[in-house]
Design a protein around this motif. Structure first.
Motif, mmCIF file in Angstrom:
data_model
loop_
_atom_site.group_PDB
_atom_site.id
_atom_site.type_symbol
_atom_site.label_atom_id
_atom_site.label_comp_id
_atom_site.label_asym_id
_atom_site.label_seq_id
_atom_site.Cartn_x
_atom_site.Cartn_y
_atom_site.Cartn_z
ATOM 1 N N TYR A 1 38.945 42.448 39.435
ATOM 2 C CA TYR A 1 38.014 43.573 39.599
ATOM 3 C C TYR A 1 36.692 43.240 38.905
ATOM 4 O O TYR A 1 35.614 43.447 39.462
ATOM 5 C CB TYR A 1 38.596 44.849 38.981
ATOM 6 C CG TYR A 1 39.448 45.687 39.885
ATOM 7 C CD1 TYR A 1 38.925 46.834 40.476
ATOM 8 C CD2 TYR A 1 40.774 45.369 40.121
ATOM 9 C CE1 TYR A 1 39.714 47.634 41.292
ATOM 10 C CE2 TYR A 1 41.564 46.167 40.931
ATOM 11 C CZ TYR A 1 41.032 47.284 41.513
ATOM 12 O OH TYR A 1 41.804 48.084 42.317
ATOM 13 N N ALA A 2 36.790 42.771 37.673
ATOM 14 C CA ALA A 2 35.586 42.462 36.890
ATOM 15 C C ALA A 2 34.718 41.427 37.598
ATOM 16 O O ALA A 2 33.492 41.596 37.683
ATOM 17 C CB ALA A 2 35.982 41.967 35.497
ATOM 18 N N GLN A 3 35.334 40.375 38.097
ATOM 19 C CA GLN A 3 34.563 39.318 38.763
ATOM 20 C C GLN A 3 33.825 39.855 39.986
ATOM 21 O O GLN A 3 32.673 39.495 40.221
ATOM 22 C CB GLN A 3 35.474 38.147 39.145
ATOM 23 C CG GLN A 3 36.004 37.375 37.950
ATOM 24 C CD GLN A 3 34.903 36.837 37.044
ATOM 25 O OE1 GLN A 3 33.806 36.455 37.472
ATOM 26 N NE2 GLN A 3 35.184 36.832 35.751
ATOM 27 N N HIS A 4 34.471 40.724 40.749
ATOM 28 C CA HIS A 4 33.789 41.313 41.915
ATOM 29 C C HIS A 4 32.578 42.141 41.480
ATOM 30 O O HIS A 4 31.517 42.081 42.107
ATOM 31 C CB HIS A 4 34.750 42.182 42.726
ATOM 32 C CG HIS A 4 35.720 41.395 43.541
ATOM 33 N ND1 HIS A 4 35.345 40.597 44.589
ATOM 34 C CD2 HIS A 4 37.071 41.280 43.433
ATOM 35 C CE1 HIS A 4 36.409 40.015 45.108
ATOM 36 N NE2 HIS A 4 37.471 40.408 44.424
ATOM 37 N N LEU A 5 32.730 42.896 40.408
ATOM 38 C CA LEU A 5 31.608 43.699 39.906
ATOM 39 C C LEU A 5 30.504 42.818 39.339
ATOM 40 O O LEU A 5 29.320 43.051 39.591
ATOM 41 C CB LEU A 5 32.105 44.690 38.850
ATOM 42 C CG LEU A 5 32.952 45.840 39.402
ATOM 43 C CD1 LEU A 5 33.744 46.504 38.288
ATOM 44 C CD2 LEU A 5 32.068 46.845 40.122
ATOM 45 N N ILE A 6 30.880 41.808 38.582
ATOM 46 C CA ILE A 6 29.901 40.904 37.972
ATOM 47 C C ILE A 6 29.122 40.135 39.029
ATOM 48 O O ILE A 6 27.910 39.946 38.904
ATOM 49 C CB ILE A 6 30.607 39.945 36.981
ATOM 50 C CG1 ILE A 6 31.086 40.723 35.747
ATOM 51 C CG2 ILE A 6 29.680 38.800 36.575
ATOM 52 C CD1 ILE A 6 32.044 39.934 34.864
ATOM 53 N N HIS A 7 29.800 39.700 40.078
ATOM 54 C CA HIS A 7 29.143 38.887 41.104
ATOM 55 C C HIS A 7 28.405 39.707 42.155
ATOM 56 O O HIS A 7 27.866 39.150 43.107
ATOM 57 C CB HIS A 7 30.164 37.960 41.771
ATOM 58 C CG HIS A 7 30.641 36.885 40.857
ATOM 59 N ND1 HIS A 7 31.969 36.631 40.640
ATOM 60 C CD2 HIS A 7 29.965 36.025 40.059
ATOM 61 C CE1 HIS A 7 32.090 35.655 39.768
ATOM 62 N NE2 HIS A 7 30.897 35.274 39.391
ATOM 63 N N VAL B 1 30.154 44.528 44.893
ATOM 64 C CA VAL B 1 30.216 45.977 45.092
ATOM 65 C C VAL B 1 28.781 46.502 44.974
ATOM 66 O O VAL B 1 28.293 46.756 43.875
ATOM 67 C CB VAL B 1 31.138 46.658 44.051
ATOM 68 C CG1 VAL B 1 31.256 48.145 44.335
ATOM 69 C CG2 VAL B 1 32.505 45.986 44.012
ATOM 70 N N PRO B 2 28.079 46.638 46.107
ATOM 71 C CA PRO B 2 26.678 47.075 46.054
ATOM 72 C C PRO B 2 26.537 48.415 45.341
ATOM 73 O O PRO B 2 27.323 49.342 45.552
ATOM 74 C CB PRO B 2 26.293 47.210 47.532
ATOM 75 C CG PRO B 2 27.258 46.331 48.257
ATOM 76 C CD PRO B 2 28.537 46.400 47.474
ATOM 77 N N GLY B 3 25.554 48.486 44.469
ATOM 78 C CA GLY B 3 25.275 49.722 43.758
ATOM 79 C C GLY B 3 26.117 49.938 42.516
ATOM 80 O O GLY B 3 26.025 50.987 41.893
ATOM 81 N N ALA B 4 26.947 48.962 42.167
ATOM 82 C CA ALA B 4 27.792 49.097 40.975
ATOM 83 C C ALA B 4 27.574 47.902 40.048
ATOM 84 O O ALA B 4 27.365 46.777 40.501
ATOM 85 C CB ALA B 4 29.259 49.176 41.372
ATOM 86 N N VAL C 1 29.975 50.964 35.637
ATOM 87 C CA VAL C 1 31.426 51.014 35.667
ATOM 88 C C VAL C 1 32.006 50.556 34.339
ATOM 89 O O VAL C 1 31.590 49.536 33.781
ATOM 90 C CB VAL C 1 31.974 50.113 36.802
ATOM 91 C CG1 VAL C 1 33.493 50.098 36.804
ATOM 92 C CG2 VAL C 1 31.422 50.563 38.154
ATOM 93 N N GLY C 2 32.983 51.312 33.847
ATOM 94 C CA GLY C 2 33.776 50.907 32.697
ATOM 95 C C GLY C 2 35.145 50.498 33.204
ATOM 96 O O GLY C 2 35.794 51.247 33.932
ATOM 97 N N LEU C 3 35.579 49.295 32.855
ATOM 98 C CA LEU C 3 36.847 48.757 33.347
ATOM 99 C C LEU C 3 37.883 48.751 32.239
ATOM 100 O O LEU C 3 37.683 48.134 31.192
ATOM 101 C CB LEU C 3 36.638 47.334 33.870
ATOM 102 C CG LEU C 3 37.876 46.578 34.330
ATOM 103 C CD1 LEU C 3 38.495 47.259 35.548
ATOM 104 C CD2 LEU C 3 37.521 45.135 34.657
ATOM 105 N N ALA C 4 38.988 49.446 32.475
ATOM 106 C CA ALA C 4 40.102 49.483 31.530
ATOM 107 C C ALA C 4 41.204 48.580 32.066
ATOM 108 O O ALA C 4 41.790 48.874 33.108
ATOM 109 C CB ALA C 4 40.613 50.910 31.361
ATOM 110 N N GLY C 5 41.426 47.480 31.376
ATOM 111 C CA GLY C 5 42.450 46.531 31.791
ATOM 112 C C GLY C 5 41.837 45.208 32.194
ATOM 113 O O GLY C 5 41.047 45.156 33.130
ATOM 114 N N VAL D 1 35.079 55.152 35.854
ATOM 115 C CA VAL D 1 36.104 54.339 35.197
ATOM 116 C C VAL D 1 37.013 53.731 36.249
ATOM 117 O O VAL D 1 37.408 54.399 37.210
ATOM 118 C CB VAL D 1 36.943 55.200 34.225
ATOM 119 C CG1 VAL D 1 38.050 54.378 33.577
ATOM 120 C CG2 VAL D 1 36.044 55.836 33.174
ATOM 121 N N VAL D 2 37.354 52.468 36.064
ATOM 122 C CA VAL D 2 38.363 51.797 36.871
ATOM 123 C C VAL D 2 39.510 51.459 35.935
ATOM 124 O O VAL D 2 39.306 50.796 34.919
ATOM 125 C CB VAL D 2 37.810 50.520 37.544
ATOM 126 C CG1 VAL D 2 38.925 49.775 38.269
ATOM 127 C CG2 VAL D 2 36.675 50.854 38.496
#
Length: 122
Positions: free
Chosen positions: A26-32, A35-38, A14-18, A78-79
């Motif tokens: 959003y970033a913290q959820h992805l980092i931790h 979000v399974p599989g992401a 995932v690429g996060l814009a913002g 992209v998010v």
């Protein structure tokens, strides 16, 4: 998907814009791993110094432009957690790059911009 190993084949990069307050959530959820599989692989923020510093603390790649983030070969999805006026451009770039995009609401600041964004994604 970006990775060629069988175990990582189901991981979406995932690429996060913002990276404002909401983008950082959003970033913290992805980092931790919420979000399974992401996995978060790259970020962009209009405030370059703040974005670069934030990315460095998380060991993430920082992209200086939205175009760089969206067009990165290692970004599968992209998010966009941007000011609404920037959402249509993010949608257009993702459509051109043939990448899925999740856009935080509102889609656009006005009906005309929203219509153009939807046409780009169609």
């Amino acid at each position: 998907m970006s990775s060629s190993s069988p175990a990582a084949a189901s991981v979406i990069s995932v690429g996060l814009a913002g990276l404002g307050l909401h983008g950082q959530r959003y970033a913290q959820h992805l980092i931790h791993g919420d979000v399974p599989g992401a996995r978060l692989c790259a970020v962009h923020r209009r405030d370059h110094d703040a974005g670069l510093a934030w990315a460095a603390t998380k060991n993430l790649r920082y992209c200086r432009t939205l175009e760089e983030l969206v067009c990165s070969p290692d970004v599968d999805l992209v998010v966009a957690v941007l000011p609404p006026a920037l959402h249509p451009r993010a949608i257009e770039l993702a459509a051109e790059a043939r990448k899925p995009i999740l856009v935080e609401k509102p889609l656009a600041p006005d009906p005309s911009s929203a219509s153009r964004a939807c046409q780009a994604a169609a």
